[in-house]
Design a protein around this motif. Structure first.
Motif, PDB file in Angstrom:
ATOM      1  N   THR A 277       2.535  -7.884 -14.863  1.00 34.60           N
ATOM      2  CA  THR A 277       2.923  -6.873 -15.950  1.00 34.60           C
ATOM      3  C   THR A 277       2.745  -5.715 -15.048  1.00 34.60           C
ATOM      4  N   PHE A 278       3.206  -4.359 -15.457  1.00 35.52           N
ATOM      5  CA  PHE A 278       3.500  -3.101 -14.944  1.00 35.52           C
ATOM      6  C   PHE A 278       2.945  -2.079 -15.847  1.00 35.52           C
ATOM      7  N   VAL A 279       2.040  -1.476 -15.323  1.00 42.19           N
ATOM      8  CA  VAL A 279       1.445  -0.129 -16.051  1.00 42.19           C
ATOM      9  C   VAL A 279       1.631   1.166 -14.964  1.00 42.19           C
ATOM     10  N   PRO A 280       2.940   1.584 -15.081  1.00 39.54           N
ATOM     11  CA  PRO A 280       3.012   2.577 -13.995  1.00 39.54           C
ATOM     12  C   PRO A 280       1.890   3.659 -13.869  1.00 39.54           C
ATOM     13  N   PHE A 281       1.621   3.848 -12.389  1.00 43.24           N
ATOM     14  CA  PHE A 281       0.679   4.795 -12.361  1.00 43.24           C
ATOM     15  C   PHE A 281       1.151   6.036 -11.931  1.00 43.24           C
ATOM     16  N   ARG A 282       2.555   6.176 -11.117  1.00 45.49           N
ATOM     17  CA  ARG A 282       3.244   7.167 -10.930  1.00 45.49           C
ATOM     18  C   ARG A 282       4.673   6.729 -10.830  1.00 45.49           C
ATOM     19  N   PHE A 283       5.480   7.630 -10.442  1.00 46.32           N
ATOM     20  CA  PHE A 283       6.751   6.969 -10.149  1.00 46.32           C
ATOM     21  C   PHE A 283       6.951   7.211  -8.550  1.00 46.32           C
ATOM     22  N   PHE A 284       7.171   5.915  -7.995  1.00 50.40           N
ATOM     23  CA  PHE A 284       6.966   5.760  -6.259  1.00 50.40           C
ATOM     24  C   PHE A 284       8.434   5.722  -5.804  1.00 50.40           C
ATOM     25  N   ILE A 285       8.470   6.754  -4.776  1.00 46.13           N
ATOM     26  CA  ILE A 285       9.527   6.475  -3.910  1.00 46.13           C
ATOM     27  C   ILE A 285       9.079   6.566  -2.328  1.00 46.13           C
ATOM     28  N   LYS A 286      10.290   5.984  -1.802  1.00 44.74           N
ATOM     29  CA  LYS A 286      10.058   5.892  -0.356  1.00 44.74           C
ATOM     30  C   LYS A 286      11.318   6.390   0.374  1.00 44.74           C
ATOM     31  N   THR A 287      11.272   7.427   1.296  1.00 46.92           N
ATOM     32  CA  THR A 287      12.289   7.951   1.902  1.00 46.92           C
ATOM     33  C   THR A 287      12.095   8.323   3.413  1.00 46.92           C
ATOM     34  N   ARG A 288      12.855   8.411   4.221  1.00 45.55           N
ATOM     35  CA  ARG A 288      12.673   8.735   5.515  1.00 45.55           C
ATOM     36  C   ARG A 288      12.591  10.300   5.545  1.00 45.55           C
ATOM     37  N   TYR A 289      12.736  10.869   4.736  1.00 47.34           N
ATOM     38  CA  TYR A 289      12.805  12.246   4.648  1.00 47.34           C
ATOM     39  C   TYR A 289      11.667  12.942   3.839  1.00 47.34           C
TER      40      TYR A 289
END
Ligand SMILES: Cc1ncc(COP(=O)(O)O)c(C=O)c1O
Length: 381
Positions: A277-289
């Protein structure tokens, strides 16, 4: 606009009420609320045994002291984790061996794990990162095959289940943190879980000056003081009732981000481990920038956090590693945590999303990066 902070614990009158009662009871060290809190945690996690610790870092340390692994033996730890996973092991007399993680789940890469096992390995420390479980089935299989202990760092795992069991109940011993940025909090604090009675007894002795009960001055074992105050436990006991509300709100916010940021720039998201299951800790993004986007968001009143800096590159830890750990490095180079807390409002989420959209429009103009038309088309213009 005010700064949008990364985290904000959901605190209301219930914490104050229990805190007041705790103080009025004039029992400030571990007492009635500590007992209630631990009983609740045992029921919630379905763990046979649980003890409190002053924080997650010392909880891991206490758990490792109880495990009593051979001095200088090796413990495999993901390089993508918080510093405390590694330092607790070092202070417990162990040698950390850093493993890479999966590019999509950010959890320890079980396929690469086996090659790190030597005849000096005594344990594996899976870390349930960012609110979902590591692949415990494969980790348990490996631990069984090589006769290794498992200590789960479930600092970020409160409320997370894997194959319907709460994280922290799979290994020999584990820790869940209740630091102020965790899903529920006691300010500082943690629990250590085990299903093993012998380990539980060791934990009890180690955490309370080498005796089972306070008030006696004959100490049958060496031990220290890993107790908490009843005031912290009172806050924790008020918090546990809020878990479902906090989770619902976080999931709602998470979904709003996911929809709003789909197909924006080169953004990529986390994939949740199968059977977890998922208990989101933060909203995670990956970007080259990463660097540029973090700067842009901070300048626009949005507090950001980087993903973890790799353990194998830390000034005091790099001596433990002489090989490359590429995915962990890539995650650090690309990863940003966006705010995701109970109080975050829908218009704040829209503001964050629109700021990111604006940023990627500028990136296109400035550097003429060759994004596909599909990636840049979005519904927010
Ligand atoms: C993965 C991980 N391990 C250990 C800890 C240490 O816990 P504490 O902050 O309660 O000492 C944390 C964070 O807070 C963490 O995120």
């Amino acid at each position: 606009m005010h700064k949008i902070t990364q985290v904000m614990p959901y605190i209301s009158v219930s914490e104050l009420e229990l805190l007041k009662t705790s103080v009025e009871q004039k029992w400030l060290t571990e007492g009635p609320y500590s007992e209630k809190f631990i009983d609740y945690i045992k029921t919630f996690t379905k763990s046979k045994y649980a003890v409190l610790a002053p924080n997650g870092t010392l909880g891991l340390f206490l758990a490792l002291l109880a495990l009593d692994l051979p001095k200088d033996s090796e413990i495999i730890i993901p390089s993508f984790t918080f510093y405390a996973s590694a330092t607790a092991a070092i202070f417990a007399g162990l040698k950390p061996v850093f493993a890479d993680v999966d590019e999509n789940t950010f959890n320890i890469d079980v396929l690469k794990l086996e090659s790190l096992i030597t005849n000096k390995t005594s344990a594996i420390m899976p870390v349930h990162i960012y609110g979902h479980s590591a692949n415990m089935s494969n980790i348990i299989e490996l631990a069984d095959k090589y006769n290794l202990k498992i200590i789960e760092d479930a600092a970020q795992g409160y409320g997370v289940t894997y194959k319907k069991n709460h994280v922290g109940t799979f290994g020999d011993i584990s820790m869940i943190s209740f630091f102020a940025d965790k899903t529920i909090t006691m300010g500082e604090g943690a629990v250590v879980l085990t299903q093993n009675e012998t380990l539980y007894k060791k934990l009890k002795l180690l955490r309370n000056q080498g005796r089972f009960h306070s008030g006696t001055f004959i100490h049958q074992e060496l031990g220290m003081n890993f107790r908490v105050t009843d005031m912290q436990a009172a806050v924790g006991f008020a918090q546990v009732n809020k878990f479902q509300n906090i989770l619902n709100q976080k999931l709602k916010n998470y979904e709003a981000f996911k929809i709003g940021l789909a197909d924006i720039g080169d953004l990529k998201f986390i994939s949740i481990e199968k059977d977890s299951t998922f208990v989101p800790f933060r909203f995670f993004i990956k970007t080259r920038y990463k660097i540029e986007l973090m700067k842009f968001l901070e300048n626009n009143g949005i507090q950001t956090r980087s993903f973890f800096y790799p353990m194998h590159l830390q000034p005091k830890l790099k001596q433990y590693c002489n090989y490359k750990i590429p995915i962990t490095e890539k995650l650090y180079n690309q990863g940003i945590c966006l705010p995701l807390h109970f109080y975050l409002k829908q218009d704040e989420i829209m503001y964050i999303i629109n700021s990111i959209v604006k940023f990627f429009d500028k990136v296109k103009v400035r550097t003429d990066i060759n994004y596909s038309a599909k990636n840049l088309s979005c519904q927010h213009h």
